[in-house]
Write an enzyme that holds these catalytic residues in place. Structure first.
Site, mmCIF file in Angstrom:
data_model
loop_
_atom_site.group_PDB
_atom_site.id
_atom_site.type_symbol
_atom_site.label_atom_id
_atom_site.label_comp_id
_atom_site.label_asym_id
_atom_site.label_seq_id
_atom_site.Cartn_x
_atom_site.Cartn_y
_atom_site.Cartn_z
ATOM 1 N N GLY A 1 5.272 0.758 -2.217
ATOM 2 C CA GLY A 1 4.165 -0.235 -1.727
ATOM 3 C C GLY A 1 3.827 0.502 -0.524
ATOM 4 O O GLY A 1 5.702 0.594 0.688
ATOM 5 N N HIS A 2 2.987 -1.047 0.351
ATOM 6 C CA HIS A 2 2.959 -1.135 1.396
ATOM 7 C C HIS A 2 4.077 -1.685 2.094
ATOM 8 O O HIS A 2 4.780 -2.524 1.785
ATOM 9 C CB HIS A 2 1.663 -1.265 1.753
ATOM 10 C CG HIS A 2 1.187 -2.337 1.482
ATOM 11 N ND1 HIS A 2 -0.168 -3.340 1.285
ATOM 12 C CD2 HIS A 2 1.505 -3.097 0.381
ATOM 13 C CE1 HIS A 2 -0.040 -4.328 1.189
ATOM 14 N NE2 HIS A 2 1.128 -4.549 0.039
ATOM 15 N N ASN A 3 3.654 -0.800 3.384
ATOM 16 C CA ASN A 3 5.091 -1.279 4.575
ATOM 17 C C ASN A 3 6.568 -1.159 3.930
ATOM 18 O O ASN A 3 7.291 -2.552 4.532
ATOM 19 C CB ASN A 3 4.826 -3.082 4.872
ATOM 20 C CG ASN A 3 2.969 -2.716 5.848
ATOM 21 O OD1 ASN A 3 2.259 -2.702 5.274
ATOM 22 N ND2 ASN A 3 3.271 -2.591 7.104
ATOM 23 N N GLN B 1 -6.134 -1.061 5.081
ATOM 24 C CA GLN B 1 -4.805 -0.631 5.094
ATOM 25 C C GLN B 1 -4.883 0.971 5.864
ATOM 26 O O GLN B 1 -5.018 1.694 5.802
ATOM 27 C CB GLN B 1 -4.447 -0.304 4.062
ATOM 28 C CG GLN B 1 -4.938 -1.116 2.528
ATOM 29 C CD GLN B 1 -3.571 -1.904 2.828
ATOM 30 O OE1 GLN B 1 -2.213 -1.646 2.967
ATOM 31 N NE2 GLN B 1 -4.428 -3.344 2.611
#
Lengths: 321, 321, 321
Positions: free
Chosen positions: A238-240, A197
């Protein structure tokens, strides 16, 4: 907190008031808790019966409230007036002053003017801290992060490397910004391999983030929280994920990876979103809902799975038959 | 991050590529964000329309993608190739080096080789830290805990006494391991008396634990997280829970005391389990579900209360009538 | 933990026992995990089949358990007896001793007798710490807070200014007390203006708060947690919430602003309450429920939205048709 002459308060809110104004006021309290040292306010009609029995020295009320009482200070909007009085006279709070000798600040950190850093706070290489930033004790800011001017960071916050935080943000205790997103590739033997990540988190100006909230860094690119968005406690981003400007996310909401919220979206507590969704501007999600599909702009949804408000009402009607 | 010649990347992924290879690449980004300094990738067909308009220097694509473009690097699996390129060339991150003079390490701590400990980290008596462990600032590890080699512990983590953490684990900020389980005996007057929680937490090798997750120690015996299991953010694991190998628990899941998950169980976000249940190998629980009964091996369940997938579909059909 | 002669344990629980009593016991473990160095217990009949095959040196069993075994120690209540044995002989845990030279304690802090403060803990101006309080490492207590005698505060806890914590409380790692409530006034342009949160949090005696739980300070007045209430991990308590005495709140519960719980209310995991509700004494909320209306005293509710138990059962019956 120093006491304030009631006359100063009346004048500050441009109120209409005929009672005694030489009383010293020590703070603002709800009707049922105030005594002769406090002023109070009536904004929610539900609490009107408490006005007569309140011991407050004076009470902010609406221009058109029926009746009369020498203690009433009539103003256009009692709630806003109360908030302004608190902010002006009674909101001072203790904060770190200057740079604690017990902080650990890397040589290459770029500190602005009038920065405060509490004890046992650790700031990594190349971090840029804007003017007037206040950082409480026991915070960790990893290398390469940027903190915009006048941002406040409360104790026990963790900001991973390369994070970008805007100006005038407020970040409460226990918040984690920039932790790894949940990304794994599972092989044929069922073993989960970590997808690195390597993106960042970017938080725009005037964002407030509640205690214990976690915001993961992007796998690639950036997780973004838009300007003026307010996030409550224990929320998971969460990511993005990309959140637009001026959204409201109430406590314990969860948003899975790559979902995008438009501007002025409002989400009630304990609701969740699946990943890769698009939620339009001004959409609203009722509390305790689960959103598994895109939501168009302006649409209100509710339920598990979430459906639009009209369909939800129909389902509930059937349920009660 | 130092730039890398594109030719090195093409060669590393054994890709088939006919474009210019002397470009210097600074990172990997999604199609819409990449420019001439980045490579990108196409794995989800949903994003195929972005390939033509992307400004990426080169794009990892599948062997059989129809069409042609000098920028395409054809590989067997673009997603895996992307992850490998990132891990190999662009995943370096700042980390503590050596033992900070601002750490507090008990005399009886047993430190392995090449251990890093950040500022204001406190390590108790008799703790054993394996070779190559990296501990960020502001971590607390209480007496008698054991940390396996090459494990990474991010800032603000709290590990209570006697915890056993395996090798190559990754523990994100704000995680709490070994806090007391929720155990009380209520007397006839309604007073709740604490049941001492004297067990431990044992985390096996290659486990990753997301930010803000809490794992309670056992009342007696051990709470166990099996090898290769990956846990997302803000998950709650109760006392005496046993989770098998290679499970996936998405954010905000909660598991009540003494429930056991088999191997390779997958649980969607915001789902919960009552206590004392047995969940079989390879069972799957959809997000926002509540499991109140045992789940046999291989069965997929969903809903509140959770039922098997077929029954869930039937219930939803009725609901829409 | 030093070993204890079995005879001492038998005598302590006033048990009836005919086996060998000169064995040295090192701890208490469940039937399946105990060996000759441990005693075990049978309280849940579900585990009766494990008695014969257990390797425990001795087993606490009920007076009227059918059968006989020289290893059985007959007592009135095996579960309570087990808890008492653990608390008496095997519950010692490592804790900070004295004031760490690495703590930062303001000159005006008022420290009681026999207080322990761990490394890298920061205590602000005018804080009052009662006799026998134990504060672990990496804690932050802001100015003007009061901590009652014999309270235990685990690592990474954050207590904002002016908080009032009672006696004999236990506050686990990562807890945040006194963070700002979620209060904003939105103007016509959709911009959210912060309402200052100038109240406090007051926690009465004998409260336990689980890891990662967040309790917001009141906007005005106080957020209150009543005496003897036990809160599990990752619970969110909004501003101006008032929780009565001896309540139980299981993990991941959320309570929105100004809601009031009476005495002895029990709330299952992952349930939520809307704001401004009144929940009567001894009400019970099943896990994974969402309460949107007041609940009268003694009533049990369940579901999303929560309804009383009888109505819930009817709805579930219909759902299965």
């Amino acid at each position: 907190m120093p006491a304030v002459p009631l006359s100063d308060i009346v004048s500050f809110v441009s109120g209409s008031y005929d009672g005694a104004a030489d009383v010293m006021i020590e703070g603002v309290l709800p009707l049922s808790e105030a005594d002769g040292r406090h002023i109070s306010f009536l904004s929610n009609p539900k609490y009107a019966p408490q006005v007569a029995s309140s011991h407050a020295a004076a009470i902010l009320v609406a221009q058109d409230l029926p009746g009369d009482d020498p203690r009433w200070i009539r103003v256009a909007n009692p709630y806003i007036a109360m908030a302004r009085v608190v902010a002006r006279f009674f909101a001072a709070r203790p904060a770190p002053q200057g740079i604690s000798p017990h902080a650990s600040i890397a040589a290459s950190t770029n500190l602005g003017a009038d920065v405060a850093v509490g004890a046992f706070t650790s700031i990594g290489e190349g971090v840029v801290i804007g003017d007037g930033v206040v950082i409480y004790p026991n915070v960790t800011i990893e290398a390469g992060s940027v903190i915009g001017e006048k941002t406040i960071i409360y104790p026990q916050v963790s900001i991973y490397h390369g994070s970008r935080i805007g100006r005038r943000c407020i970040i409460h205790s226990g918040v984690v910004i920039g932790s790894d997103g949940y990304g794994f590739a599972t092989d044929d033997a069922g073993v989960h391999h970590k997808i690195p990540q390597v993106g960042i988190v970017r938080i725009e100006d005037d964002v407030e983030i509640g205690a214990g909230t976690t915001i993961d860094r992007a796998a690639l690119g950036a997780t973004v929280i838009g300007e003026g968005t307010k996030i409550d406690n224990l929320v998971q981003i969460g990511h993005n994920v990309r959140i637009g400007k001026r959204c409201l996310l109430v406590a314990q909401v969860g948003i899975a990876g790559s979902t995008e919220l438009g501007e002025s979206v409002q989400v009630g507590g304990q609701s969740g979103f699946a990943g890769h969704l698009k939620i339009g501007d001004r959409a609203r999600v009722y509390s305790k809902s689960a959103v598994f599909d895109d939501v168009p702009a302006g649409v209100w949804v509710r339920g598990i799975p979430a459906v639009n408000q009209r369909e939800y009402v129909r389902q509930q009607r059937d349920r009660k038959k």
